[in-house]
Scaffold this motif. Structure first.
Motif, PDB file in Angstrom:
ATOM      1  N   ILE A   1     -16.084   4.719  -0.634  1.00 23.29           N
ATOM      2  CA  ILE A   1     -15.899   5.023  -2.057  1.00 23.29           C
ATOM      3  C   ILE A   1     -14.833   6.108  -2.226  1.00 23.29           C
ATOM      4  N   GLY A   2     -14.779   7.042  -1.261  1.00 30.19           N
ATOM      5  CA  GLY A   2     -13.713   8.037  -1.280  1.00 30.19           C
ATOM      6  C   GLY A   2     -12.341   7.396  -1.180  1.00 30.19           C
ATOM      7  N   PHE A   3     -12.224   6.359  -0.326  1.00 33.67           N
ATOM      8  CA  PHE A   3     -10.967   5.609  -0.243  1.00 33.67           C
ATOM      9  C   PHE A   3     -10.590   5.031  -1.612  1.00 33.67           C
ATOM     10  N   LEU A   4     -11.564   4.404  -2.266  1.00 36.79           N
ATOM     11  CA  LEU A   4     -11.299   3.735  -3.546  1.00 36.79           C
ATOM     12  C   LEU A   4     -10.799   4.727  -4.603  1.00 36.79           C
ATOM     13  N   PHE A   5     -11.474   5.854  -4.685  1.00 41.15           N
ATOM     14  CA  PHE A   5     -11.160   6.819  -5.742  1.00 41.15           C
ATOM     15  C   PHE A   5      -9.864   7.585  -5.469  1.00 41.15           C
ATOM     16  N   SER A   6      -9.391   7.546  -4.222  1.00 41.65           N
ATOM     17  CA  SER A   6      -8.162   8.282  -3.893  1.00 41.65           C
ATOM     18  C   SER A   6      -6.906   7.542  -4.349  1.00 41.65           C
ATOM     19  N   LEU A   7      -7.032   6.251  -4.667  1.00 35.54           N
ATOM     20  CA  LEU A   7      -5.866   5.439  -5.034  1.00 35.54           C
ATOM     21  C   LEU A   7      -5.620   5.478  -6.541  1.00 35.54           C
ATOM     22  N   SER A   8      -4.356   5.544  -6.921  1.00 35.45           N
ATOM     23  CA  SER A   8      -3.964   5.580  -8.338  1.00 35.45           C
ATOM     24  C   SER A   8      -3.190   4.320  -8.690  1.00 35.45           C
TER      25      SER A   8
ATOM     26  N   GLY B   1       1.150  13.353  -0.294  1.00 35.20           N
ATOM     27  CA  GLY B   1       0.277  12.188  -0.151  1.00 35.20           C
ATOM     28  C   GLY B   1      -0.932  12.463   0.718  1.00 35.20           C
ATOM     29  N   VAL B   2      -0.719  13.144   1.852  1.00 35.02           N
ATOM     30  CA  VAL B   2      -1.827  13.448   2.772  1.00 35.02           C
ATOM     31  C   VAL B   2      -2.860  14.345   2.091  1.00 35.02           C
ATOM     32  N   ILE B   3      -2.377  15.381   1.400  1.00 37.49           N
ATOM     33  CA  ILE B   3      -3.308  16.299   0.726  1.00 37.49           C
ATOM     34  C   ILE B   3      -4.081  15.572  -0.366  1.00 37.49           C
ATOM     35  N   GLN B   4      -3.372  14.787  -1.195  1.00 33.35           N
ATOM     36  CA  GLN B   4      -4.037  14.117  -2.315  1.00 33.35           C
ATOM     37  C   GLN B   4      -5.067  13.092  -1.834  1.00 33.35           C
ATOM     38  N   VAL B   5      -4.652  12.210  -0.935  1.00 29.64           N
ATOM     39  CA  VAL B   5      -5.571  11.169  -0.458  1.00 29.64           C
ATOM     40  C   VAL B   5      -6.694  11.780   0.376  1.00 29.64           C
ATOM     41  N   GLY B   6      -6.350  12.703   1.266  1.00 30.36           N
ATOM     42  CA  GLY B   6      -7.360  13.301   2.136  1.00 30.36           C
ATOM     43  C   GLY B   6      -8.410  14.093   1.373  1.00 30.36           C
ATOM     44  N   LEU B   7      -7.962  14.972   0.469  1.00 23.42           N
ATOM     45  CA  LEU B   7      -8.914  15.802  -0.279  1.00 23.42           C
ATOM     46  C   LEU B   7      -9.757  14.973  -1.248  1.00 23.42           C
ATOM     47  N   THR B   8      -9.118  14.000  -1.918  1.00 21.34           N
ATOM     48  CA  THR B   8      -9.879  13.156  -2.852  1.00 21.34           C
ATOM     49  C   THR B   8     -10.956  12.371  -2.115  1.00 21.34           C
ATOM     50  N   THR B   9     -10.588  11.826  -0.960  1.00 19.46           N
ATOM     51  CA  THR B   9     -11.564  11.078  -0.157  1.00 19.46           C
ATOM     52  C   THR B   9     -12.709  11.983   0.279  1.00 19.46           C
TER      53      THR B   9
ATOM     54  N   SER C   1       5.105  12.060  -8.678  1.00 21.45           N
ATOM     55  CA  SER C   1       4.146  10.969  -8.888  1.00 21.45           C
ATOM     56  C   SER C   1       4.537   9.757  -8.051  1.00 21.45           C
ATOM     57  N   VAL C   2       5.827   9.415  -8.067  1.00 19.98           N
ATOM     58  CA  VAL C   2       6.304   8.281  -7.266  1.00 19.98           C
ATOM     59  C   VAL C   2       6.071   8.537  -5.787  1.00 19.98           C
ATOM     60  N   ALA C   3       6.334   9.756  -5.336  1.00 17.87           N
ATOM     61  CA  ALA C   3       6.159  10.086  -3.924  1.00 17.87           C
ATOM     62  C   ALA C   3       4.711   9.876  -3.480  1.00 17.87           C
ATOM     63  N   ILE C   4       3.774  10.397  -4.256  1.00 16.52           N
ATOM     64  CA  ILE C   4       2.358  10.261  -3.901  1.00 16.52           C
ATOM     65  C   ILE C   4       1.908   8.808  -3.995  1.00 16.52           C
ATOM     66  N   LEU C   5       2.406   8.081  -4.994  1.00 15.16           N
ATOM     67  CA  LEU C   5       2.054   6.672  -5.132  1.00 15.16           C
ATOM     68  C   LEU C   5       2.571   5.845  -3.961  1.00 15.16           C
ATOM     69  N   ILE C   6       3.770   6.178  -3.470  1.00 16.61           N
ATOM     70  CA  ILE C   6       4.313   5.478  -2.300  1.00 16.61           C
ATOM     71  C   ILE C   6       3.389   5.681  -1.099  1.00 16.61           C
ATOM     72  N   PHE C   7       2.947   6.914  -0.896  1.00 10.58           N
ATOM     73  CA  PHE C   7       2.033   7.190   0.219  1.00 10.58           C
ATOM     74  C   PHE C   7       0.740   6.398   0.061  1.00 10.58           C
ATOM     75  N   GLN C   8       0.212   6.343  -1.153  1.00  7.81           N
ATOM     76  CA  GLN C   8      -1.021   5.594  -1.398  1.00  7.81           C
ATOM     77  C   GLN C   8      -0.838   4.111  -1.082  1.00  7.81           C
ATOM     78  N   ASP C   9       0.307   3.546  -1.500  1.00 11.49           N
ATOM     79  CA  ASP C   9       0.549   2.120  -1.262  1.00 11.49           C
ATOM     80  C   ASP C   9       0.658   1.810   0.228  1.00 11.49           C
ATOM     81  N   ILE C  10       1.136   2.789   0.998  1.00  9.90           N
ATOM     82  CA  ILE C  10       1.237   2.586   2.448  1.00  9.90           C
ATOM     83  C   ILE C  10      -0.119   2.785   3.115  1.00  9.90           C
ATOM     84  N   ILE C  11      -0.838   3.824   2.702  1.00 11.93           N
ATOM     85  CA  ILE C  11      -2.092   4.179   3.369  1.00 11.93           C
ATOM     86  C   ILE C  11      -3.207   3.172   3.082  1.00 11.93           C
TER      87      ILE C  11
END
Length: 662
Positions: free
Chosen positions: A118-125, A90-98, A148-158
């Motif tokens: 905008i980086g925040f917006l695009f990091s969420l799935s 989750g940290v890698i996906q959200v951080g790098l995408t942002t 996929s579920v693991a990363i989505l859980i992190f996104q929903d929390i972050i």
């Protein structure tokens, strides 16, 4: 009485039926049909919907039900096994995408606060779309599904800290660090509360409810737990959907999770349709048409960028290339929580109106493309893994020899593919019976732990011929495939058959619909979980009908040999044609308590009670306190509190049962 919402519901559902029927003719997924319905009936289409706010509320209920059902299937124990994927992935996906999105946005002229936002917006799935597709395709427990579920859980929390960070970006912060610290305390407290509820409170409540045998009360209790947990998480600043997911995990720890799922599914299917329609209603079709090329390029950029970043995250978790690509093709879109975050950004002037319209169009376009790419994900993966140089992205050999082949050449052994519940049980059974075996698993953390416990387990993707050769599959006697990825299962079977025509292949599947496909590619036996449970239940039923165990075994063997046709269609005729006939006797063997001191047999001997003459039953044994009397004599006296073990016809036993209660 007139309800303003009723006409809108009729319009939405009626239009959905027509559009989805049309889409089914051309093999397009229903999700796209719902999105198109929203565009058509929404304010930028025919403007047929007046109660837009009410429709949005219905859509939120749909997301709650969806995440609740997913949570039931995704227990706390399973979540604990992917905690590393949640945090690191989750940290890698959200951080790098942002970071990548922010750099690109600043390059085209936006200020740094706007670019980061905008980086925040695009990091969420999209949690709703992805989990719906994974569940519908039976891939929620496949490796790419779990990731996929693991990363989505992190996104929903972050997304909550992101919303709290918006005032800082806008230069209007009021001690946000204290708010974040307080939120962290609340989250820790919530997790502890959920553990207590899952292990103690909810099981106790369900036991009391089940004893009432009231289906209505059971459904009501399930829904109350779902919405109460969602409300609780919402009250501390987290999303309703995340709360519903936690509620599902709470119930998953009880014995009543399957019934809860069955009760909730009809509600979910109705309400989730409103979610997808409400997303479609946001799209300004005129803006899309006027800027179609730009939106298309932005959508392509989003897909490529997010897929690349997700791939990096999954590679960092040391998963095989196949899992990397499948995960990237699952969560590349922009999600529904980005819309909520975007509204907050609009309030703080971090999102100009033109950029907002581009964001909406790109988001919905990426959502619409998700089911299409998801449908062809496995075919695309098969092509991409063959690209020259792709193998260099595979994780390197792990510590403790996990990526190498067994130290000595094996033969006549058992190969277990997948180390989930079934794989573990099979490995334990093989250990206890001294059957030589080897296991292959593509979850690196699972391999590490099993290796530490002394298991003969190796890291690798069994769809690869090289891995199968290292396991000496061509010299094995039996291969058992116990993974949760139906497409990968068929590919593994096919690969094994290219290496050996004699090895016996047993496949464990979730659904009976997968039997024929696996048999066609080379499996010798396919065991579907859904029908094996039915076979076991029916075996217990036949025992109660006093059918001899040998006959029951012959009958269940016949069911399996016919690939469970008896459960799928009119295959019950095949059993009679094979000469198997079960003689069901009109008799039963039961225990009846003598609980009334004033009835007509207490204090009498068996001879004087006339039970055989009056009821045509035989008393086989009597249990009196801790003593079991098996040698029954005519002068045995019946006492209050005795338990009589009797044999007779169903009608006779029923009559005696009523007599003992008089």
């Amino acid at each position: 009485m007139h309800l303003p919402l009723i006409p809108d519901i009729v319009i939405i559902l009626g239009s959905s039926v027509l559009i989805i029927l049309l889409f089914q003719k051309v093999k397009l997924p229903p999700i796209i049909g719902f999105l198109v319905t929203g565009v058509v009936v929404g304010p930028y289409g025919l403007s047929l919907i007046e109660a837009r706010r009410e429709v949005e509320l219905l859509s939120e209920i749909g997301v709650i039900f969806l995440l609740f059902v997913i949570g039931i299937e995704f227990s706390l124990k399973r979540l604990a096994t992917i905690k590393k994927a949640v945090l690191l992935g989750g940290v890698i996906q959200v951080g790098l995408t942002t970071l990548v999105t922010a750099l690109a946005s600043h390059f085209i002229g936006l200020s740094w606060p706007q670019a980061v936002f905008i980086g925040f917006l695009f990091s969420l799935s999209s949690t709703a779309i992805v989990l719906n597709l994974l569940q519908a395709n039976g891939e929620i427990t496949a490796p790419h599904g779990l990731l996929s579920v693991a990363i989505l859980i992190f996104q929903d929390i972050i997304v909550v800290p992101m919303m709290l960070f918006v005032p800082i970006l806008a230069g209007q912060s009021d001690n946000t660090l204290m708010t974040l610290a307080l939120l962290l305390v609340k989250v820790v407290g919530l997790v502890l509360l959920i553990i207590v509820l899952a292990n103690y409170v909810v099981p106790f409540i369900f036991r009391q409810v089940v004893q009432t045998r009231s289906r209505e009360l059971f459904i009501l209790t399930t829904i109350v737990i779902c919405f109460a947990t969602a409300w609780l998480t919402s009250s501390i600043g987290l999303s309703l959907a995340l709360g519903a997911f936690f509620a599902g995990m709470i119930i998953s720890e009880s014995d009543y999770s399957h019934q809860a799922t069955a009760n909730i599914l009809p509600f979910r299917e109705i309400f989730i349709s409103f979610f997808f329609v409400s997303i479609g209603m946001l799209l300004d079709i005129q803006f899309l048409l006027n800027n179609f090329l730009q939106v298309l390029l932005m959508t392509f950029a989003v897909i490529v960028t997010k897929s690349g970043v997700i791939g990096i995250a999954v590679i960092a978790l040391r998963y095989p290339l196949r899992t990397v690509i499948l995960t990237a093709l699952s969560i590349f879109q922009i999600g529904e929580f980005a819309f909520i975050l975007a509204n907050t950004g609009m309030q703080y002037s971090l999102l100009p109106e033109t950029i907002y319209q581009y964001f909406l169009a790109t988001s919905i376009m990426s959502m619409a493309l998700t089911p299409v790419l998801f449908k062809f994900a496995h075919q695309l993966t098969d092509l991409l893994v063959k690209v020259p140089g792709a193998k260099h992205l595979e994780p390197k050999t792990m510590a403790h020899n996990q990526g190498t082949s067994p130290s000595k050449e094996l033969s006549d052994h058992l190969v277990i593919i997948g180390y989930g519940i079934n794989g573990k049980n099979l490995a334990r059974a093989a250990d206890n019976t001294d059957i030589p075996h080897v296991i292959v698993e593509l979850n690196a953390e699972t391999v590490r732990k099993a290796k530490a416990d002394g298991e003969h387990i190796y890291f690798g993707d069994a769809t690869e011929e090289t891995i199968l050769r290292h396991l000496f599959v061509h010299k094995a006697r039996v291969v058992v495939i116990a993974i949760s990825d139906p497409r990968a299962t068929k590919k593994i079977v096919s690969q094994i058959r290219t290496l050996s025509k004699t090895v016996y292949i047993i496949v464990r599947t979730r659904f009976v619909t997968e039997i024929e496909e696996n048999l066609q590619v080379g499996a010798d036996e396919v065991i579907p979980e859904e029908f094996e449970t039915s076979v076991e239940i029916f075996s217990k039923v036949l025992l109660k009908y006093l059918i001899p165990i040998q006959q029951i075994q012959e009958f269940t063997d016949l069911i399996r040999s016919q690939n469970y046709d008896m459960f799928r269609n009119a295959g019950h005729l095949a059993a009679r044609q094979k000469g198997v006939h079960l003689d069901i006797p009109d008799a039963t063997f039961v225990s009846l308590p003598v609980i009334q001191s004033a009835n007509k047999i207490v204090g009498k001997t068996l001879r004087k009670s006339n039970l055989r003459e009056n009821f045509d039953i035989n008393v086989i044994a009597i249990k009196r306190e801790d003593k079991f009397i098996s040698k029954i004599k005519p002068d045995e006296v019946i006492s209050q509190g005795d338990i009589l073990y009797v044999f007779g016809t169903n009608e006779a036993v029923s009559a005696l049962s009523k007599h003992l209660c008089l």
